[in-house]
Design a protein around this motif. Structure first.
Motif, PDB file in Angstrom:
ATOM      1  N   THR A 379       0.804  -1.247   0.024  1.00 35.46           N
ATOM      2  CA  THR A 379      -0.058   0.111   0.187  1.00 35.46           C
ATOM      3  C   THR A 379       0.718   1.393   0.072  1.00 35.46           C
ATOM      4  O   THR A 379       2.044   1.241   0.426  1.00 35.46           O
ATOM      5  N   ILE A 380       0.513   2.282  -0.591  1.00 38.10           N
ATOM      6  CA  ILE A 380       1.225   3.560  -0.838  1.00 38.10           C
ATOM      7  C   ILE A 380       0.154   4.653  -0.332  1.00 38.10           C
ATOM      8  O   ILE A 380      -0.860   4.852  -0.784  1.00 38.10           O
ATOM      9  N   CYS A 381       0.744   5.378   0.760  1.00 39.66           N
ATOM     10  CA  CYS A 381       0.135   6.489   1.278  1.00 39.66           C
ATOM     11  C   CYS A 381       0.631   7.712   0.566  1.00 39.66           C
ATOM     12  O   CYS A 381       1.796   8.042   1.063  1.00 39.66           O
ATOM     13  N   SER A 382       0.190   8.399  -0.351  1.00 35.60           N
ATOM     14  CA  SER A 382       0.538   9.655  -1.059  1.00 35.60           C
ATOM     15  C   SER A 382       0.002  10.841  -0.719  1.00 35.60           C
ATOM     16  O   SER A 382      -1.304  11.066  -0.406  1.00 35.60           O
ATOM     17  N   ASP A 383       1.081  11.733  -0.628  1.00 31.06           N
ATOM     18  CA  ASP A 383       0.469  13.326  -0.387  1.00 31.06           C
ATOM     19  C   ASP A 383       0.213  13.710  -1.539  1.00 31.06           C
ATOM     20  O   ASP A 383       0.158  12.964  -2.800  1.00 31.06           O
ATOM     21  N   LYS A 384      -0.632  14.817  -1.731  1.00 26.94           N
ATOM     22  CA  LYS A 384      -1.452  15.382  -3.101  1.00 26.94           C
ATOM     23  C   LYS A 384      -0.393  16.363  -3.707  1.00 26.94           C
ATOM     24  O   LYS A 384       0.357  16.078  -4.847  1.00 26.94           O
ATOM     25  N   THR A 385      -0.016  17.647  -2.905  1.00 26.71           N
ATOM     26  CA  THR A 385       0.800  18.449  -3.496  1.00 26.71           C
ATOM     27  C   THR A 385       2.367  18.198  -3.889  1.00 26.71           C
ATOM     28  O   THR A 385       3.080  17.587  -2.918  1.00 26.71           O
ATOM     29  N   GLY A 386       2.579  18.337  -5.026  1.00 26.20           N
ATOM     30  CA  GLY A 386       3.970  18.074  -5.421  1.00 26.20           C
ATOM     31  C   GLY A 386       4.310  16.502  -5.824  1.00 26.20           C
ATOM     32  O   GLY A 386       5.335  16.173  -6.246  1.00 26.20           O
ATOM     33  N   THR A 387       3.164  15.711  -5.579  1.00 23.62           N
ATOM     34  CA  THR A 387       3.360  14.287  -5.726  1.00 23.62           C
ATOM     35  C   THR A 387       2.383  13.916  -6.725  1.00 23.62           C
ATOM     36  O   THR A 387       2.715  13.420  -7.677  1.00 23.62           O
ATOM     37  N   LEU A 388       1.216  14.008  -6.421  1.00 21.37           N
ATOM     38  CA  LEU A 388      -0.043  13.784  -7.729  1.00 21.37           C
ATOM     39  C   LEU A 388      -0.040  14.912  -8.398  1.00 21.37           C
ATOM     40  O   LEU A 388      -0.477  14.820  -9.602  1.00 21.37           O
ATOM     41  N   THR A 389       0.193  15.977  -7.904  1.00 25.03           N
ATOM     42  CA  THR A 389       0.100  17.462  -8.743  1.00 25.03           C
ATOM     43  C   THR A 389       1.610  17.916  -8.983  1.00 25.03           C
ATOM     44  O   THR A 389       2.614  17.526  -8.427  1.00 25.03           O
ATOM     45  N   THR A 390       1.559  18.740  -9.839  1.00 26.68           N
ATOM     46  CA  THR A 390       2.905  19.482 -10.312  1.00 26.68           C
ATOM     47  C   THR A 390       3.546  20.513  -9.322  1.00 26.68           C
ATOM     48  O   THR A 390       4.751  20.755  -9.457  1.00 26.68           O
ATOM     49  N   THR A 606      -4.142  13.964   2.321  1.00 24.48           N
ATOM     50  CA  THR A 606      -3.780  15.376   2.277  1.00 24.48           C
ATOM     51  C   THR A 606      -4.441  16.458   3.201  1.00 24.48           C
ATOM     52  O   THR A 606      -5.275  16.066   3.925  1.00 24.48           O
ATOM     53  N   GLY A 607      -4.085  17.591   3.265  1.00 27.78           N
ATOM     54  CA  GLY A 607      -4.466  18.739   3.984  1.00 27.78           C
ATOM     55  C   GLY A 607      -5.687  19.417   3.707  1.00 27.78           C
ATOM     56  O   GLY A 607      -6.254  20.333   4.145  1.00 27.78           O
ATOM     57  N   ASP A 608      -5.803  19.398   2.119  1.00 23.85           N
ATOM     58  CA  ASP A 608      -6.988  20.109   1.633  1.00 23.85           C
ATOM     59  C   ASP A 608      -8.462  19.494   1.923  1.00 23.85           C
ATOM     60  O   ASP A 608      -8.388  18.511   2.602  1.00 23.85           O
ATOM     61  N   ASN A 609      -9.254  20.387   1.737  1.00 25.92           N
ATOM     62  CA  ASN A 609     -10.720  20.081   2.215  1.00 25.92           C
ATOM     63  C   ASN A 609     -11.491  18.542   1.444  1.00 25.92           C
ATOM     64  O   ASN A 609     -10.665  18.356   0.513  1.00 25.92           O
ATOM     65  N   ILE A 610     -12.275  18.286   2.018  1.00 28.77           N
ATOM     66  CA  ILE A 610     -12.810  17.054   1.460  1.00 28.77           C
ATOM     67  C   ILE A 610     -13.225  16.877   0.150  1.00 28.77           C
ATOM     68  O   ILE A 610     -13.155  16.192  -0.730  1.00 28.77           O
ATOM     69  N   VAL A 611     -13.792  17.940  -0.295  1.00 25.09           N
ATOM     70  CA  VAL A 611     -14.335  18.207  -1.750  1.00 25.09           C
ATOM     71  C   VAL A 611     -13.313  18.155  -2.909  1.00 25.09           C
ATOM     72  O   VAL A 611     -13.343  17.385  -3.635  1.00 25.09           O
ATOM     73  N   THR A 612     -12.025  18.946  -2.596  1.00 19.13           N
ATOM     74  CA  THR A 612     -10.976  19.038  -3.229  1.00 19.13           C
ATOM     75  C   THR A 612     -10.452  17.741  -3.464  1.00 19.13           C
ATOM     76  O   THR A 612     -10.075  17.036  -4.606  1.00 19.13           O
TER      77      THR A 612
END
Length: 954
Positions: A379-390, A606-612
């Motif tokens: 299993t991989i727990c991925s951050d969003k910013t800079g990892t899944l996004t540019t 991620t630290g973003d809100n749930i909708v994002t």
């Protein structure tokens, strides 16, 4: 002051410094010595002695202009760890007991072969012994040189892993330099999350708190400041800035710093990775198998030799010494061949080349063992910013007094003049980003990507961030923390009143506001209806995968404001909000799909809100049907048992804190998962440290699929090596016992085979690039056996085939070759044994092609020319074999073969390829325990109450 500094550096006068290196080390030490700082005249006195400026720092060309500064105080580079020279590696290799015995036996063979009465032809009797010595030298040199080069590669990679960029003030301007270029006297900028790269003293800053527990043992965070304020003025290298930002003056670097001294004292030899240790143990076991075979051969063949002499009424003479020596040499050679040194070597070579390749792909491996672990990740727990996004953020929408659907950066937006400064100052002053020269030489905003996007957005209102900051009278800063998810700055206005600017997560900022700006810029009460309107805007932005940032401010009477307290959380005026676009990496959806196809569960935290978070996860393919998206607040409230019940389906964790992420990783580990974590911020630190393997993302960002594909190649590549060991030992053993009593494979031939399988094959296979099919394979659990079922299938299948071929050639080969070619080959002749040896080599050469593919992949030629090293070694092996057989003569115990004989040898060896194809058609069900366990949990809990809730937990 800057002119004085420049003149000092141009004169390059060492005697101009007013303090020596040892005094600086005593200044920042454990325990710390604030009294010594006062004796030196405080910061100004110390700066004068170091010939620097607290405001302007060193000159812009300090590294090239002032060599005496480096000579006197050293540079910020630790010396390379000692590496073993080549000659030492050769000596170590020659200390192997079996090689020593083999050398002794070869020397005896040379002596006996040179004496007239022990050799039929004394002029050539010494050749075989010399050939064995030459083979020993070649094997030793090739292995030692390979190890030496790998050692240098790892050293180079370690240097790159230590390099990073830092911000300093030079010539009065902020600039980015390599951490290796930091000098004593530099004014270093520090910020939340930084690891302090040198010892130094506090110059200025706001709310700086450092974690020094790793150095001092003090568990409580240390607040930094001036001694007059009864705060700690010293920074220790290697410690972490937990909060705040500011400046420090560097006093000790490199080996003279506290961290440098500790690192030098802790230097140890590089330890083997877990897989290398396992392979070493496997090699030892196989070596013992060879030792037993050699011992049995001696116990059987030596008595057999003397019995045959007695039966044939042959007298025992000095010739017997030569014959017995040859038997001993053959036995020792079996031991040498049986030990598969190529197994650990293959791992070392693969790690070296893999790490180098990953570095070229913007992945830097800091710990070799993490490569192996990543291949087993479930299993991989991925951050969003800079990892899944540019991580290239831009404000694209907003609501500042009025709604802005699409921000046009070529247009200056008109807003009510009386709130102009509130909006622009709220963005410009409440920020740590600045405009400077990037490492690529471009002028751009440097700092937090979110803050850079906001500063660029402020320019559409005509804002000048430098002018706003220059005129601001800052009274206090409230740095960003993961817990508060906001940051603020308190300034004092000309009328004496305080104004607080704050920004952060939009829903948090909105919840703390009681007023807002309407279209005309008038302050109006925050009614429930207006609040819902802003919430809908936040939802709209988040649904479009925009990151939303809220802006607010408030004015206070100085007499009523508590400067020593926390930042106010009520009574704010809502300036507005912005939507920031951080594009998803184009390759991410495909990479996520590949992981899922291989049975690896990808989760986004991620630290973003749930909708994002939910929308981005859907676009990436992370959030699938039946998956759960949950907020950190709900996750925190749930007991472990409830979380464990939903864990298999929990795919997105939004608005998460560092402790939420850490708890998730711990629960996954407790459930038996092998967990990988990606992250790019300080808040990811706890989870990165706890995970089985952690990936911290670089400035340019890295692809989530590359690391695994470069590592899992190690699983099957040594299958062909084990095949050679088994066949070579058995053929030599049986050949010595039965038939003529002479091994069909001589010592020199076995050593050549040993070179093929242990060094050349390891180098060729370990450098073969990964294929996309690797990502279709399920992950191996951490307790999975070293040799999988498919590997046993291939090893035993090829070994059985090669043994059958060798024994057929040994006992029926002459009849077959004479029938086909009418060559008149005599049984047990040099020509007969040359055919056996040649066929054996080509069996290995073609089986090396089989070893390129893993599992049940049917095409071993796929992308074969993508690795020039493999191709060169493969053809070089054939070329050397041709020379070996054709021109070796007495030295190699071979004789030149005819074209027909060569053709049959190659054709027989080629059969390894279709055999490999047929073996891969045999279905082998590798137990996919992890996936089955997850499926069982889902089935068992499908009807439990918790699964009857909505798929999104808020």
């Amino acid at each position: 002051m800057s002119i004085v500094i420049s003149s000092y550096e141009e004169l390059d006068l060492q005697e101009t410094f007013g303090i020596d290196c040892h005094s600086l080390q005593d200044l920042v030490s454990i325990p710390k010595n604030p009294q010594r700082l006062e004796e030196l005249g405080g910061n100004h006195g110390l700066a004068e002695k170091l010939r620097t400026s607290l405001e302007e720092g060193l000159s812009k060309h300090a590294n090239t202009a002032n060599s005496h500064r480096i000579e006197r105080f050293s540079n910020n580079v630790l010396p390379d760890p000692p590496i073993d020279p080549l000659w030492k590696m050769i000596v170590e290799a020659l200390k192997d007991e079996t090689l020593i015995i083999l050398i002794i036996a070869a020397v005896v063979s040379i002596i006996l072969g040179s004496i007239d009465y022990t050799s039929e032809d004394p002029s050539t009797g010494w050749i075989e012994g010399v050939a064995i010595l030459v083979a020993v030298v070649v094997v030793t040199l090739v292995t030692s040189i390979n190890n030496y080069k790998n050692q240098q590669r790892f050293l180079e990679l370690n240097k790159k892993s230590a390099d990073r960029t830092v911000k300093v003030v030079r010539g009065g301007e902020q600039c980015i330099i390599s951490v290796f270029d930091v000098l004593v006297g530099d004014i270093l900028m520090i910020d939340t999350g930084d690891i302090v790269c040198a010892d130094g003293v506090f110059v200025e800053g706001h709310s700086i708190i450092c974690d020094e527990s790793s150095m001092t043992g003090e568990s409580d965070p240390i607040k930094k400041g001036h001694t007059k304020d009864k705060l700690d003025p010293f920074f220790i290298s290697g410690t972490t800035v937990q909060e705040g930002f500011g400046k420090m003056m560097v006093t000790s670097v490199g080996v003279n710093s506290i961290n440098g001294k500790i690192m030098m004292s802790l230097r140890t030899e590089v330890e083997d990775t877990p897989l290398q240790e396992k392979l070493g143990q496997l090699a030892d076991r196989i070596g013992k198998f060879g030792l037993i075979a050699a011992g049995l051969m001696l116990l059987i063949t030596i008595p057999k030799y003397f019995i045959e002499l007695k039966v044939n009424d042959i007298k025992i003479t000095t010739d017997c010494i030569s014959d017995v020596t040859k038997i001993v040499v053959d036995a020792i050679t079996i031991v040498v061949v049986a030990v598969p040194e190529g197994l650990p070597l293959a791992v070392t070579v693969a790690l070296a080349f893999g790490m180098l390749k990953m570095f070229k792909e913007n992945n830097l491996v800091r710990h070799m063992a993490s490569c192996e672990t990543m291949g087993s990740a479930t299993t991989i727990c991925s951050d969003k910013t800079g990892t899944l996004t540019t991580n290239q953020m831009t404000v694209v929408s907003g609501h500042i007094a009025s709604y802005i659907e699409h921000v046009d950066y070529n247009v200056k937006y008109n807003i009510p003049q009386h709130i102009h400064s509130i909006i622009t100052d709220g963005i410009c002053i409440n920020s740590n980003a600045y405009e400077g020269i990037s490492p690529k030489g471009r002028t751009e905003f440097i700092g937090s990507k979110t803050e850079c996007a906001l500063l660029k957005f402020a320019q559409v209102f005509g804002a000048d961030y430098q002018a706003a900051r220059a005129t601001a009278n800052i009274k206090k800063l409230y740095p960003f923390t993961s817990a508060k998810k906001k940051m603020g700055v308190l300034i004092q206005q000309e009328n004496g009143h305080y104004r607080l600017y704050t920004k952060g997560a939009s829903e948090i900022i909105l919840s703390q506001c009681t007023t807002y700006f309407d279209k005309e810029g008038q302050i109006k009460p925050m009614t429930e209806e207006v609040k819902q309107m802003f919430e809908q805007t936040i939802f709209k932005f988040a649904s479009d995968t925009l990151r939303t940032i809220g802006l607010a401010y408030a004015d206070y009477d100085p007499e009523q404001y508590n400067l020593d307290g926390d930042e106010p959380t009520t009574g704010l005026c809502f300036i507005g909000l912005v939507g920031i676009r951080d594009p998803i990496r184009a390759e991410v959806p495909k990479a996520v799909a590949q992981f899922q196809q291989a049975g690896v569960v990808v989760r986004m935290v991620t630290g973003d809100n749930i909708v994002t978070a939910e929308n981005i996860a859907k676009r990436c393919g992370i959030l699938t049907k039946g998956g759960i998206c949950m907020e950190g607040t709900e996750f925190r409230r749930m007991p472990d048992k409830e979380v464990e019940a939903i864990l298999p389906r929990l795919q997105v964790l939004a608005r998460s804190s560092p402790l939420d992420k850490r708890r998730l990783v711990q629960l996954l580990k407790d459930s038996g998962e092998v967990v990988a974590v990606t992250g790019d911020g300080t808040n990811d630190g706890p989870a990165l440290k706890l995970a089985h393997v952690g990936f911290s993302m670089g400035v340019t960002g890295t692809e989530v699929a590359i690391a695994a594909s470069d590592v899992v190649l190690l699983d099957d590549n040594f299958a062909s090596i084990l095949t050679i060991n088994i066949v070579a030992v058995i053929v030599a053993f049986v050949g010595n016992i039965y038939g003529s009593g002479k091994s069909p494979l001589t010592g020199i031939q076995l050593l050549w085979i040993n070179l093929i399988m242990d060094t050349l094959a390891a180098l060729a296979l370990a450098t073969d690039p990964p294929s996309d099919s690797l990502l279709n394979r399920p992950p191996h659990g951490k307790d999975a056996p070293l040799i999988s079922r498919t590997m046993w299938r291939d090893i035993l299948g090829q070994a059985a085939f090669q043994l059958a071929i060798q024994f057929l050639l040994l006992y029926l080969g002459c009849d077959f070759y004479n029938m086909i070619l009418d060559g008149g080959i005599k049984k047990d002749s040099v020509r007969h044994y040359t055919i056996i040896f040649n066929t054996f080599v080509f069996l290995q050469v073609f089986n090396e092609i089989n070893a390129r593919v893993l599992g049940n992949d049917l095409n071993p030629f796929k992308r074969i020319f993508t690795n020039p090293i493999y191709v060169i070694i493969w053809f070089a092996t054939i070329g050397i074999q041709i020379l070996f057989v054709t021109f070796g003569g007495t030295a190699t115990s071979t004789t030149p073969l005819t074209l027909g004989e060569w053709g049959l040898c190659v054709a027989t060896g080629f059969i390894s390829l279709p055999l490999g194809f047929l073996l891969r058609l045999i279905p082998i069900k590798n137990a996919r325990v992890e996936r089955k366990r997850v499926e069982d949990i889902e089935e068992a809990q499908e009807n439990t109450p918790i699964f009857k809730k909505t798929e999104r937990y808020v």
